[in-house]
Design a protein around this motif. Structure first.
Motif, PDB file in Angstrom:
ATOM      1  N   SER A  92       0.816  -1.221   0.000  1.00  0.00           N
ATOM      2  CA  SER A  92       0.000   0.000   0.000  1.00  0.00           C
ATOM      3  C   SER A  92       0.846   1.266   0.000  1.00  0.00           C
ATOM      4  CB  SER A  92      -0.967   0.008   1.198  1.00  0.00           C
ATOM      5  OG  SER A  92      -1.773  -1.144   1.203  1.00  0.00           O
ATOM      6  N   GLN A 137     -16.582  -3.848  12.498  1.00  0.00           N
ATOM      7  CA  GLN A 137     -15.807  -2.930  11.660  1.00  0.00           C
ATOM      8  C   GLN A 137     -14.379  -2.833  12.174  1.00  0.00           C
ATOM      9  OE1 GLN A 137     -17.880   0.802  11.960  1.00  0.00           O
ATOM     10  NE2 GLN A 137     -19.773   0.008  11.077  1.00  0.00           N
ATOM     11  N   SER A 139     -11.139  -0.132  11.787  1.00  0.00           N
ATOM     12  CA  SER A 139     -10.835   1.236  11.351  1.00  0.00           C
ATOM     13  C   SER A 139      -9.388   1.563  11.652  1.00  0.00           C
ATOM     14  CB  SER A 139     -11.750   2.239  12.067  1.00  0.00           C
ATOM     15  OG  SER A 139     -13.114   1.953  11.841  1.00  0.00           O
ATOM     16  N   ARG A 140      -8.874   2.545  10.925  1.00  0.00           N
ATOM     17  CA  ARG A 140      -7.513   3.031  11.161  1.00  0.00           C
ATOM     18  C   ARG A 140      -7.565   4.528  11.417  1.00  0.00           C
ATOM     19  NH1 ARG A 140      -3.305   0.477   6.882  1.00  0.00           N
ATOM     20  NH2 ARG A 140      -1.894   1.281   8.472  1.00  0.00           N
ATOM     21  N   GLN A 142      -6.610   8.130  10.777  1.00  0.00           N
ATOM     22  CA  GLN A 142      -6.110   8.968   9.707  1.00  0.00           C
ATOM     23  C   GLN A 142      -6.190  10.420  10.144  1.00  0.00           C
ATOM     24  OE1 GLN A 142      -8.304   8.020   6.143  1.00  0.00           O
ATOM     25  NE2 GLN A 142      -7.261   6.068   5.872  1.00  0.00           N
ATOM     26  N   SER A 151     -11.150   5.989  10.444  1.00  0.00           N
ATOM     27  CA  SER A 151     -11.703   5.784   9.106  1.00  0.00           C
ATOM     28  C   SER A 151     -11.847   4.283   8.873  1.00  0.00           C
ATOM     29  CB  SER A 151     -10.782   6.391   8.048  1.00  0.00           C
ATOM     30  OG  SER A 151     -11.260   6.126   6.752  1.00  0.00           O
ATOM     31  N   ARG A 152     -13.058   3.850   8.552  1.00  0.00           N
ATOM     32  CA  ARG A 152     -13.317   2.414   8.406  1.00  0.00           C
ATOM     33  C   ARG A 152     -12.564   1.836   7.221  1.00  0.00           C
ATOM     34  NH1 ARG A 152     -19.408   0.220   8.060  1.00  0.00           N
ATOM     35  NH2 ARG A 152     -19.326   1.304   6.063  1.00  0.00           N
ATOM     36  N   SER A 153     -11.901   0.716   7.450  1.00  0.00           N
ATOM     37  CA  SER A 153     -11.147   0.033   6.402  1.00  0.00           C
ATOM     38  C   SER A 153     -11.905  -1.149   5.829  1.00  0.00           C
ATOM     39  CB  SER A 153      -9.795  -0.459   6.953  1.00  0.00           C
ATOM     40  OG  SER A 153      -9.012   0.606   7.413  1.00  0.00           O
ATOM     41  N   ASN A 154     -12.635  -1.880   6.687  1.00  0.00           N
ATOM     42  CA  ASN A 154     -13.315  -3.087   6.236  1.00  0.00           C
ATOM     43  C   ASN A 154     -14.349  -3.465   7.286  1.00  0.00           C
ATOM     44  OD1 ASN A 154     -13.983  -5.340   4.711  1.00  0.00           O
ATOM     45  ND2 ASN A 154     -11.843  -5.930   4.366  1.00  0.00           N
ATOM     46  N   LEU A 169      -6.435  -7.310   4.945  1.00  0.00           N
ATOM     47  CA  LEU A 169      -5.938  -6.158   5.693  1.00  0.00           C
ATOM     48  C   LEU A 169      -4.462  -5.908   5.404  1.00  0.00           C
ATOM     49  CD1 LEU A 169      -7.646  -6.827   9.147  1.00  0.00           C
ATOM     50  CD2 LEU A 169      -8.439  -5.357   7.275  1.00  0.00           C
ATOM     51  N   SER A 170      -4.145  -4.651   5.135  1.00  0.00           N
ATOM     52  CA  SER A 170      -2.756  -4.237   4.967  1.00  0.00           C
ATOM     53  C   SER A 170      -2.102  -4.095   6.342  1.00  0.00           C
ATOM     54  CB  SER A 170      -2.676  -2.902   4.224  1.00  0.00           C
ATOM     55  OG  SER A 170      -3.254  -2.993   2.942  1.00  0.00           O
ATOM     56  N   TYR A 174      -5.018  -1.222  13.780  1.00  0.00           N
ATOM     57  CA  TYR A 174      -6.463  -1.190  13.574  1.00  0.00           C
ATOM     58  C   TYR A 174      -7.197  -1.123  14.908  1.00  0.00           C
ATOM     59  CZ  TYR A 174      -5.565  -2.619   8.743  1.00  0.00           C
ATOM     60  OH  TYR A 174      -5.120  -2.664   7.451  1.00  0.00           O
TER      61      TYR A 174
END
Length: 528
Positions: A92, A137, A139-140, A142, A151-154, A169-170, A174
């Motif tokens: 990423s 959920q 999130s990371r 940002q 901010s939701r990632s997945n 997931l990168s 999280y």
């Protein structure tokens, strides 16, 4: 026919000479093993629109393609891995482009794919019973305008056993939360609320989950938290009469938790509204009115405690028209016909309904911002001619360039925007101290040293270094800055005071005067 083939032969050879070849392999970054049947995408970026082609790796993980000469970005993808670009320093991460020359073969290009991360577990109630249909959920953190926000990632829903599995997931940190959809008919009763791992409704108290390439984090179980919720009742008064009105209660969470962004309620004919199952905390109460061809909003802050709230009154102000003009410092013949005036929410996390103008100037350099909601805005001036910058923005002799245009109390005085044709400029090169080579694709940041300007994103400037490690800034606001170029840092973190506490001494001071271009050589800042 044979004569025609002989005549065409030289032209076919010339066409082949104008093409180029690129080949390489796709491998597992952790083990070095080849990845077969990976999808390799080759996208040309020096033309618009850029041509895109794709090939698959063979049983040995190798790929080859014949392309038109040009500048390309090459990426690869495969199930179970994080997509990556050729030359990227990690999953990423951005990468430098690849220049392909006519008639040449470019070989040995290796794309490293990192295995995906996975988080799995169960969602249960206080008795340990599984809870199905919970939205889990991840999130990371940002940065938005210098503020940390989740901010939701997945996300994934739990099955009938309360189980979930989130994949793809990168690497990174999280935060996991379980979003339970409460029953609106049970107002005042204890309700399950969105719960962050390990077991807290407060995102600031959540425990982070570290994902490295190939991580398989299992047994990340969450027991839902039950909280006694309250009811909020009130009335909205519209200054403009007709039109449908809708209410939104939006949590003023400093981390911007995705599940608390807003919930709605209908408005009765007498203006009454009601929110049930409200968790104690800080909120923004927003009224939105829609009429044919128009929509606008107003808001008030609302603090919710342990008891029900009644009698809340919100006045929905009528839409406003704000006039203004642009003036230029000194004499100029520069054409400002492309210059545009716009508005954005002063707080990037706010919900603002209604037009967000982006208008061209009239021939006399005046403008009108129509039908604005009674909200707080940031004024944006775009498409300035080279060498110009915004020197001041005033309303009734008050400089609103920093404080923004606050319409929450009603109408405002006309705007006066002053431009200066004496902007500064800065160029330079960034070198990696580990290799003494120019840095390609590095992010150079100019951080203003004026305390007030450091709170507004528009006073910061960023640029990327080119293939020779060079960067260029034009149309700079004169003043004192510090220049940085980090090895790897989240975008916008330079606006975070906590982050900058450890970084401030690493920057290079530079004073940008009016009209006189400056030059500054920088060293890439690697991890300490």
């Amino acid at each position: 026919m044979r004569l025609l083939a002989l005549l065409l032969f030289p032209f076919l050879l010339a066409a082949q000479d104008n093409l180029c070849e690129v080949s390489g392999s796709v491998v597992n970054a952790l083990t070095g093993e080849p990845i077969r049947h990976a999808q390799v995408t080759l996208r040309r970026i020096d033309t618009a629109p850029g041509a895109t082609s794709s090939v698959a790796t063979d049983s040995s993980g190798n790929f080859a393609a014949t392309l038109e000469p040009g500048t390309y970005r090459i990426s690869a993808d495969h199930t179970g891995f994080i997509p990556a670009q050729l030359g990227a320093r990690g999953p990423s991460k951005p990468s430098p482009p690849l220049v392909l020359t006519a008639g040449r073969k470019t070989t040995g290009q290796r794309i490293n794919l990192y295995p995906q991360g996975v988080i799995s577990g169960r969602i249960v109630d206080e008795d340990g019973e599984p809870v199905p249909n919970v939205d889990v959920q991840v999130s990371r953190l940002q940065y938005m305008a210098g503020r940390k926000q989740l901010s939701r990632s997945n996300s994934r829903m739990t099955n009938d056993l309360g189980e979930y599995r989130i994949f793809g997931l990168s690497p990174g940190r999280y935060y996991l939360n379980a979003v339970y959809r409460s029953d609106p008919t049970l107002a005042g009763e204890g309700q399950y609320v969105s719960t962050y791992y390990p077991r807290t409704p407060d995102p600031a108290a959540a425990a982070p989950l570290e994902i490295v390439p190939g991580s398989q984090l299992g047994n990340i179980d969450v027991t839902l938290v039950r909280i006694r919720t309250v009811t909020v009742k009130g009335r909205v008064i519209s200054e403009s009469g007709g039109g449908d009105i809708h209410m939104i209660l939006s949590a003023s969470n400093p981390l911007g938790a995705a599940n608390e962004n807003g919930r709605g309620a209908a408005v009765l004919p007498d203006g009454g509204f009601e929110f049930r199952n409200v968790i104690p905390g800080s909120y923004q109460l927003i009224a939105i009115q829609s009429a044919p061809g128009k929509a606008y909003s107003s808001r008030i802050p609302l603090q919710v405690g342990a008891g029900n709230i009644e009698g809340v009154v919100l006045t929905l102000h009528a839409p406003l028209n704000i006039a203004g003009e642009i003036k230029v410092e000194g004499e100029t013949t520069e054409n400002l016909s492309r210059t545009r005036i716009g508005l954005q929410p002063f707080d990037p996390g706010n919900i603002v309904v209604g037009p967000m103008p982006d208008l061209a100037l009239k021939p006399d350099r005046t403008f009108l911002l129509p039908d604005l909601s009674a909200e707080h805005y940031r004024i944006v001036v775009n498409n300035l001619p080279d060498g110009f910058y915004v020197k001041s923005i005033r309303s009734a002799e008050v400089n609103v360039q920093l404080a923004g245009l606050d319409l929450t109390a009603g109408a405002s005085s006309p705007l006066e925007i002053v431009l200066s044709p004496n902007a500064g400029a800065l160029t330079g090169t960034v070198v990696d101290p580990r290799t003494q080579k120019p840095v390609t694709g590095g992010t150079v940041v100019l951080v203003p040293q004026d305390k007030e300007r450091r709170t507004r994103e528009s006073f910061y400037r960023t640029a990327s270094t080119d293939l020779g490690g060079q960067y260029t800034f034009k149309n700079l606001i004169p003043g004192d800055y510090k220049a940085f170029c980090w090895d790897d840092v989240p975008y916008g973190s330079w606006m975070d005071p906590d982050f900058m506490t450890s970084q401030e001494s690493r920057g290079t001071a530079i004073s940008i005067p009016e009209r006189t271009p400056q030059s500054l050589q920088l060293t890439l800042l690697t991890e300490q």
